[in-house]
Design a protein around this motif. Structure first.
Motif, short mmCIF file in Angstrom:
data_model
loop_
_atom_site.label_atom_id
_atom_site.label_comp_id
_atom_site.label_asym_id
_atom_site.label_seq_id
_atom_site.Cartn_x
_atom_site.Cartn_y
_atom_site.Cartn_z
N ILE A 43 -5.66 15.71 25.69
CA ILE A 43 -5.47 17.11 26.08
C ILE A 43 -4.45 17.80 25.17
CG2 ILE A 43 -3.61 16.75 27.79
CD1 ILE A 43 -5.07 18.91 29.50
N THR A 44 -3.50 17.07 24.64
CA THR A 44 -2.48 17.71 23.81
C THR A 44 -3.08 18.26 22.52
OG1 THR A 44 -0.80 16.20 24.69
CG2 THR A 44 -0.23 17.43 22.72
N VAL A 45 -3.89 17.47 21.85
CA VAL A 45 -4.50 17.96 20.61
C VAL A 45 -5.49 19.08 20.92
CG1 VAL A 45 -6.40 16.27 20.55
CG2 VAL A 45 -5.53 17.27 18.41
N ALA A 46 -6.14 19.04 22.08
CA ALA A 46 -7.05 20.12 22.46
C ALA A 46 -6.30 21.43 22.73
CB ALA A 46 -7.86 19.71 23.69
N LEU A 47 -5.10 21.33 23.29
CA LEU A 47 -4.30 22.53 23.55
C LEU A 47 -3.97 23.28 22.27
CD1 LEU A 47 -1.77 21.20 26.23
CD2 LEU A 47 -3.52 22.94 26.60
N VAL A 48 -3.74 22.56 21.20
CA VAL A 48 -3.39 23.19 19.93
C VAL A 48 -4.46 24.19 19.50
CG1 VAL A 48 -2.84 22.80 17.49
CG2 VAL A 48 -2.08 21.15 19.22
N LEU A 49 -5.71 23.90 19.81
CA LEU A 49 -6.82 24.71 19.32
C LEU A 49 -6.82 26.12 19.88
CD1 LEU A 49 -9.70 22.07 19.45
CD2 LEU A 49 -8.08 22.56 17.60
N GLY A 50 -6.07 26.36 20.95
CA GLY A 50 -6.06 27.69 21.55
C GLY A 50 -5.61 28.78 20.60
N SER A 51 -4.86 28.45 19.60
CA SER A 51 -4.37 29.48 18.67
C SER A 51 -5.31 29.74 17.51
CB SER A 51 -3.00 29.06 18.11
OG SER A 51 -3.14 27.98 17.19
N GLY A 102 -13.53 31.02 28.33
CA GLY A 102 -13.61 32.33 28.96
C GLY A 102 -12.73 33.36 28.29
N LEU A 103 -11.67 32.92 27.66
CA LEU A 103 -10.74 33.84 26.99
C LEU A 103 -11.24 34.32 25.63
CD1 LEU A 103 -7.31 32.12 27.78
CD2 LEU A 103 -8.19 34.23 28.79
N THR A 104 -12.22 33.63 25.07
CA THR A 104 -12.75 34.03 23.77
C THR A 104 -13.82 35.11 23.94
OG1 THR A 104 -14.51 32.36 23.78
CG2 THR A 104 -12.38 31.71 22.86
N ARG A 105 -14.33 35.62 22.82
CA ARG A 105 -15.49 36.50 22.87
C ARG A 105 -16.75 35.68 23.10
NH1 ARG A 105 -14.01 39.48 17.35
NH2 ARG A 105 -13.15 37.38 16.99
N SER A 149 -18.61 27.30 20.85
CA SER A 149 -17.79 26.72 19.78
C SER A 149 -16.46 26.24 20.33
CB SER A 149 -17.56 27.76 18.69
OG SER A 149 -16.56 27.34 17.79
N THR A 150 -15.84 27.07 21.15
CA THR A 150 -14.54 26.71 21.72
C THR A 150 -14.67 25.48 22.61
OG1 THR A 150 -13.83 29.03 21.67
CG2 THR A 150 -12.64 27.54 23.15
N MET A 151 -15.68 25.45 23.47
CA MET A 151 -15.86 24.31 24.36
C MET A 151 -16.18 23.04 23.58
SD MET A 151 -17.98 26.09 27.50
CE MET A 151 -17.88 24.64 28.53
N THR A 152 -16.98 23.18 22.53
CA THR A 152 -17.37 22.02 21.74
C THR A 152 -16.19 21.45 20.96
OG1 THR A 152 -19.60 22.91 21.52
CG2 THR A 152 -18.98 21.16 19.99
#
Length: 441
Positions: A146-154, A63-66, A72-75
Motif C-alpha cells: 500500500i505504501t508504494v501505491a500511495l505514492v502514485l497519487g501525485s 474517483g478523484l481522477t478524470r 489507468s489509475t486502478m491498474t
C-alpha cells in the motif's frame, strides 16, 4: 527500553531480553507458543489491509481522477501492489526484518524466505506468545504494497505504466525496505533511538507523501494544469473507496498490536474517534473559509485523520487522538487549499498534502499524546521534550531518505522507460493510450 509498540520490534525485543538472561534461565525458557486467537486476528488484519489497496485505494484515487484515467489509475495501483508482494518475498522481508545487518538494513539470510517453514514463529509483545512467521510476513507485505501505491497519487494521469513498475521496484528497494527496518526492527536506527511509530506514520505516510511530492516535481505538471478544470469524475467512487479505507484501517492500526488484546482495542477506538473528529473538522474549516461543507472534504478529512492517528494508534488515549485527528485535518486542508496553489506543484490527488503533511503532524504529535498526563500510555517519568526531539529527528531523516531515494528511482525509471506518456496519450487519456480500454461506455 520499549517506548510504545513497534510492529517488527517484538521479535527483536524478545531476543534481546532472552539474551540478557543467565545461561541456566535461557536453557529453561520454554519455546514460544502460537496463540490461535492472535493468529486469527492477524490473518484477518492482513486481509483488511489488502482491502485498503484493492478495492479501497483504487476506488478512492480512481474517483478523484478524470474519467479518461479511471482504469489507468486502478491498474497502476493494483499492479504495483502485486509487484511489491513478489519483491517482498524475494528480498524485501529479509532486508527489513532478516537476521543481522546494521542500523539501516537487515541481512540477506532470509532471501526468498530461506529457512522459514509453517512451524517458524514471530514473537508478539507478550513473552512466550507467538504467531506463525508466515502470517507476520504477509501482514508486513501488505504495508509495503500500500505504501508504494500511495505514492502514485501525485503522478497519475501522465506517468507511463512501465515507468510506474520500474519506479516501484527501485523505490521499494532503496526507500521502503530500509525505512521499515530503521523504524520497526530491533537493530534499526529509529527503533534504537526510541522513536514512537505504532503503525507507520514515518514508514508509510511520510515516506509515501514526501516521495509523491518529489516524483511530481520531477515528472512535471499535467497538460492544462492549473488553468483547465480537473475535478474528480466520481465522488461516489471516492466515497466508496473512503469507506473501504476506513474499515481496512482497523487491520492496519489495531493489527499492529500483533495480538488481540487491550493494545489492539486502544488502537481500535483511536481509529474511530480521531477519524470522526478529522472528518468534521475538515468540513468546519471549509465553512470557516466561506465554502460549503463538501463530500470531497468529508472524505479528505477521514483520510487525514486516519493518517495522523496511524503512529499514535496505540500510543495515545482516545481524547488525545481526537485532538490529533482534528489538528491534522485542519493543517492538511490549508496544505491542499492554499500551500499547493501558492507553490504551484501538481500533486494530482494530494498525496503529499494529506499523507505527507498528515504523517508529519501525526508522528510529531505522537510525542505529545503519549504523555500519561494527557491520557497516553507513557510511563509516569515520560520526558515529553526528549521524545519530541526523537520524533522530529526520525521525521527529518525519513524526509531526507525518501527524497534522495525517490530522485534516484524516478531517474532510473526515466532512463529505462521515458517516464511520461506522450502529449497525445495524455490528452486522450491513459485508459485508451496505455491499456486500450475505457472505464465507461
Amino acid at each position: 527500553m520499549k517506548q510504545g509498540l513497534k510492529i517488527a520490534g517484538a521479535a527483536g525485543i524478545a531476543a534481546l531480553a532472552f539474551a540478557a538472561l543467565p545461561a541456566w534461565a535461557q536453557a529453561a525458557a520454554p519455546a514460544p507458543t502460537v496463540n490461535k486467537g492472535d493468529t486469527a486476528w492477524m490473518m484477518t488484519s492482513t486481509l483488511l489491509v489488502l482491502m485498503m489497496i484493492v478495492p479501497g485505494l483504487a476506488l478512492f484515487y480512481g474517483g478523484l481522477t478524470r474519467a479518461k484515467n479511471m482504469l489507468s489509475t486502478m491498474t497502476q495501483i493494483g499492479a504495483v501492489a502485486c509487484l511489491a508482494m513478489l519483491i517482498w518475498v524475494m528480498y524485501g522481508y529479509t532486508m527489513a526484518f532478516g537476521d543481522g545487518g546494521n542500523a539501516f538494513v537487515s541481512g540477506f539470510g532470509k532471501a526468498f524466505l530461506a529457512g522459514i517453514t509453517p512451524d517458524s514463529t514471530a514473537a508478539t509483545f507478550t513473552a512466550g506468545v507467538a504467531i506463525p512467521e508466515y502470517v507476520f510476513i504477509c501482514f508486513q507485505m501488505t504495508f509495503a504494497a500500500i505504501t508504494v501505491a500511495l505514492v502514485l497519487g501525485s503522478v497519475v494521469e501522465r506517468m507511463k505504466f512501465s515507468a510506474v513498475m520500474v519506479f516501484g521496484a527501485v523505490w521499494l528497494t532503496i526507500v521502503y525496505f530500509p525505512v521499515a527496518h530503521m523504524v520497526w526492527a530491533s537493530g534499526g536506527l529509529f527503533f534504537k533511538m526510541g522513536a514512537l511509530d505504532f503503525a507507520g506514520g514515518t514508514v508509510v505516510h511520510i515516506n509515501a507523501g514526501v516521495s509523491a511530492l518529489v516524483a511530481a516535481l520531477i515528472l512535471g505538471k499535467r497538460i492544462g494544469y492549473p488553468t483547465e478544470r480537473m475535478a474528480p469524475h466520481s465522488l461516489t467512487m471516492t466515497g466508496i473507496g473512503t469507506g473501504l479505507l476506513w474499515v481496512g484501517w482497523f487491520g492496519f492500526n489495531a493489527g499492529s498490536a500483533l495480538e488481540a488484546n487491550g493494545s489492539a482495542a486502544l488502537a481500535m477506538i483511536n481509529t474511530f474517534v480521531a477519524t470522526a473528529a478529522a472528518a468534521l473538522a475538515w468540513m468546519l474549516v471549509e465553512r470557516a473559509n466561506g465554502h460549503k461543507g463538501s463530500a470531497l472534504g468529508f472524505c479528505s478529512g477521514i483520510v487525514a485523520g486516519l493518517v495522523a492517528v496511524t503512529p499514535a494508534a496505540g500510543n495515545s488515549g482516545p481524547f488525545g487522538a481526537i485532538i490529533l485527528g482534528a489538528v491534522a485535518s485542519v493543517v492538511c486542508y490549508y496544505a491542499v487549499s492554499f500551500l499547493k496553489p501558492k507553490l504551484g506543484y501538481d500533486d494530482a490527488l494530494d498525496a503529499f498534502g494529506v499523507h505527507g503533511i498528515g504523517g508529519m503532524i501525526g508522528a510529531v504529535g505522537t510525542g505529545i499524546v503519549y504523555a500519561p498526563t494527557l491520557g497516553g500510555p507513557g510511563k509516569p517519568d515520560f520526558n515529553m521534550g526528549h521524545q519530541l526531539l526523537v520524533q522530529i529527528e526520525a521525521v527529518a531523516t525519513t524526509i531526507v531518505w525518501a527524497s534522495v531515494g525517490t530522485v534516484i528511482a524516478i531517474y532510473v525509471a526515466k532512463a529505462v522507460t521515458g517516464l511520461r506518456v506522450s502529449p497525445d496519450v495524455e490528452r486522450e487519456g491513459l485508459d485508451i493510450g496505455e491499456h486500450g480500454e475505457r472505464a465507461y461506455n
